[in-house]
Motif scaffolding. Structure first.
Motif, PDB file in Angstrom:
ATOM      1  N   ASP A  29       0.623   1.434  64.679  1.00 54.74           N
ATOM      2  CA  ASP A  29      -0.028   2.096  65.805  1.00 54.74           C
ATOM      3  C   ASP A  29      -0.449   1.074  66.851  1.00 54.74           C
ATOM      4  O   ASP A  29      -0.504  -0.123  66.592  1.00 54.74           O
ATOM      5  CB  ASP A  29      -1.214   2.955  65.361  1.00 54.74           C
ATOM      6  N   TYR A  31      -3.287   0.596  68.195  1.00 52.43           N
ATOM      7  CA  TYR A  31      -4.597  -0.004  67.966  1.00 52.43           C
ATOM      8  C   TYR A  31      -4.486  -1.283  67.134  1.00 52.43           C
ATOM      9  O   TYR A  31      -5.120  -2.293  67.447  1.00 52.43           O
ATOM     10  CB  TYR A  31      -5.541   1.005  67.311  1.00 52.43           C
ATOM     11  N   HIS A  32      -3.681  -1.235  66.085  1.00 55.91           N
ATOM     12  CA  HIS A  32      -3.466  -2.421  65.264  1.00 55.91           C
ATOM     13  C   HIS A  32      -2.773  -3.507  66.090  1.00 55.91           C
ATOM     14  O   HIS A  32      -3.135  -4.682  66.014  1.00 55.91           O
ATOM     15  CB  HIS A  32      -2.650  -2.052  64.025  1.00 55.91           C
ATOM     16  N   GLY A  34      -2.946  -3.926  69.323  1.00 55.27           N
ATOM     17  CA  GLY A  34      -3.930  -4.464  70.257  1.00 55.27           C
ATOM     18  C   GLY A  34      -4.872  -5.461  69.610  1.00 55.27           C
ATOM     19  O   GLY A  34      -5.170  -6.511  70.179  1.00 55.27           O
ATOM     20  N   ARG A  35      -5.333  -5.135  68.410  1.00 57.32           N
ATOM     21  CA  ARG A  35      -6.239  -6.050  67.695  1.00 57.32           C
ATOM     22  C   ARG A  35      -5.548  -7.365  67.366  1.00 57.32           C
ATOM     23  O   ARG A  35      -6.113  -8.442  67.573  1.00 57.32           O
ATOM     24  CB  ARG A  35      -6.754  -5.401  66.416  1.00 57.32           C
ATOM     25  N   SER A  44      -6.578  -8.559  75.504  1.00 57.02           N
ATOM     26  CA  SER A  44      -5.819  -7.370  75.106  1.00 57.02           C
ATOM     27  C   SER A  44      -4.428  -7.384  75.734  1.00 57.02           C
ATOM     28  O   SER A  44      -4.209  -8.036  76.761  1.00 57.02           O
ATOM     29  CB  SER A  44      -6.557  -6.107  75.541  1.00 57.02           C
TER      30      SER A  44
END
Length: 59
Positions: A29, A31-32, A34-35, A44
């Motif tokens: 995903d 989000y992962h 981005g982290r 970011s």
């Protein structure tokens, strides 16, 4: 997984959404992605793309 050079290349050489780039780099995903990108690069993916392309606020 490619939070480094391959992701950076895709971010500046395409206008694909971050979710597509995350998938192309093997992340489940955005989000992962981005982290991990932020951990590796320091900012970011969206902020890095804006800074490289000279777009967004302040440009």
């Amino acid at each position: 997984m490619c939070p480094g050079a391959q992701a950076q290349s895709l971010l500046v050489q395409s206008d694909h959404p971050l979710a597509e780039i995350a998938e192309a780099c093997g992340f489940c995903d955005v989000y992962h992605f981005g982290r991990e990108f932020k951990r590796s690069v320091g900012i970011s993916p969206a902020a890095w793309r804006r800074s490289e392309l000279g777009t967004g606020p302040g440009y």
